[in-house]
Design a protein around this motif. Structure first.
Motif, PDB file in Angstrom:
ATOM      1  N   ALA A  28       0.834  -1.205   0.000  1.00  0.00           N
ATOM      2  CA  ALA A  28       0.000   0.000   0.000  1.00  0.00           C
ATOM      3  C   ALA A  28       0.867   1.253   0.000  1.00  0.00           C
ATOM      4  O   ALA A  28       0.640   2.193  -0.774  1.00  0.00           O
ATOM      5  N   LEU A  33      -0.892   4.490  -1.430  1.00  0.00           N
ATOM      6  CA  LEU A  33      -2.240   4.373  -0.881  1.00  0.00           C
ATOM      7  C   LEU A  33      -2.192   4.401   0.647  1.00  0.00           C
ATOM      8  O   LEU A  33      -1.237   3.909   1.253  1.00  0.00           O
ATOM      9  N   PRO A  35      -3.103   3.132   4.195  1.00  0.00           N
ATOM     10  CA  PRO A  35      -3.634   1.916   4.812  1.00  0.00           C
ATOM     11  C   PRO A  35      -4.220   2.171   6.199  1.00  0.00           C
ATOM     12  O   PRO A  35      -3.817   3.100   6.907  1.00  0.00           O
ATOM     13  N   ARG A 173      -7.591   3.926   1.685  1.00  0.00           N
ATOM     14  CA  ARG A 173      -7.746   3.089   0.498  1.00  0.00           C
ATOM     15  C   ARG A 173      -7.563   1.594   0.734  1.00  0.00           C
ATOM     16  O   ARG A 173      -8.121   0.772   0.034  1.00  0.00           O
ATOM     17  N   VAL A 174      -6.728   1.232   1.713  1.00  0.00           N
ATOM     18  CA  VAL A 174      -6.394  -0.186   1.907  1.00  0.00           C
ATOM     19  C   VAL A 174      -6.731  -0.584   3.346  1.00  0.00           C
ATOM     20  O   VAL A 174      -6.119  -0.084   4.294  1.00  0.00           O
TER      21      VAL A 174
END
Length: 287
Positions: A28, A33, A35, A173-174
């Protein structure tokens, strides 16, 4: 990797779900992204993030969020005394941990982010989306390219948690789930965190049985964490080193003392009885 737990260090065991979670965390961050690690208290969420910070050579800062936390604590404030002397200048601004971590290119861990108010949650949108933050009278602060924001959160059913705002959820996002590890992994975690002292396998099994049954007990509101098993094992290992042997009554006494502080009963007056029943049942189950 070690992470501080009081005066001792906890060793992280990268096996099973922890290996999977750590690799996803790495992936990630590598692709830019944000997490968030989700799981009940005491499953090793923050230890995993600390390991990542150390492994990647980044500075590490963490803040525990709750509904009283205000954005000014994260961002920073002007020192009134310096403002009176020199006006609103950069030297008068005392940076908060988020701005400090952004400039350092470190890892910022937002502990229990879903305990924060929506007002505080929304103050994170700009740093997460733009990787910068505009400070009135100072200007825009840009994050170093190595800056990483990682959050942890407890399950929504726990008291004191809030829903994430839609805007913040869109930027997380993760999602990386963690739960209590399987028997083999947890026993290894307990074992390595007793070193240099050692315990026989049957003693470790009894300790695990107590912890596992305490987690399943409906009368206990808060699940018993991995740290509880480690604490019982350390006390038992200390007893063994002093006295040369350890019996079921000794293990039960340590377990009672540790779990009494780690769990809450629905009826406080019945808590001790509930714990005694759980511990006796665990010992009988082991045989």
């Amino acid at each position: 990797m070690d992470a501080r737990d009081g005066d001792r260090e906890l060793k992280v065991v990268l096996e099973g779900q922890y290996k999977t979670a750590y690799e996803l965390l790495e992936d990630a961050v590598a692709v830019g992204l944000t997490p968030i690690v989700i799981g009940p208290p005491g499953v090793g969420k923050s230890l995993l993030v600390r390991k990542f910070a150390r492994d990647t050579g980044r500075a590490f800062h963490e803040v525990f969020f709750d509904e009283l936390l205000r954005p000014s604590y994260l961002i920073g404030t002007f020192n009134p005394a310096i403002v009176l002397q020199r006006g609103y200048c950069a030297e008068a601004f005392e940076k908060g941990p988020l701005i400090t971590t952004m400039e350092e290119g470190g890892v910022f861990l937002a502990q229990e982010l879903n305990r924060a108010s929506e007002f505080c949650q929304n103050s994170l949108l700009e740093p997460l989306e733009e990787r910068s933050y505009y400070i009135p009278r100072i200007g825009r602060v840009h994050a170093d390219e190595r800056f990483v924001f990682i959050a942890t959160a407890n399950p929504a059913e726990l008291a004191g948690t809030h829903r994430f705002s839609e805007a913040l959820r869109d930027r997380l996002r993760v999602w990386i789930p963690l739960t209590y590890p399987d028997r083999e992994t947890e026993l290894k975690i307990i074992r390595v965190n007793c070193e240099p002292l050692t315990l026989a396998e049957d003693v470790l099994e009894k300790i695990y049985n107590v912890v596992e049954m305490a987690r399943k007990e409906k009368e206990l509101e808060m699940s018993v964490s991995i740290r509880a098993g480690i604490a019982i094992a350390r006390l038992s290992a200390r007893h063994l080193s002093k006295h040369g042997s350890i019996g079921n009554d000794d293990i039960a006494a340590y377990a009672r003392s540790v779990i009494l502080g780690a769990a809450r009963g629905k009826k406080w007056l019945d808590l001790e009885k509930t714990l005694d029943d759980v511990i006796r049942g665990a010992m009988r189950a082991y045989g």
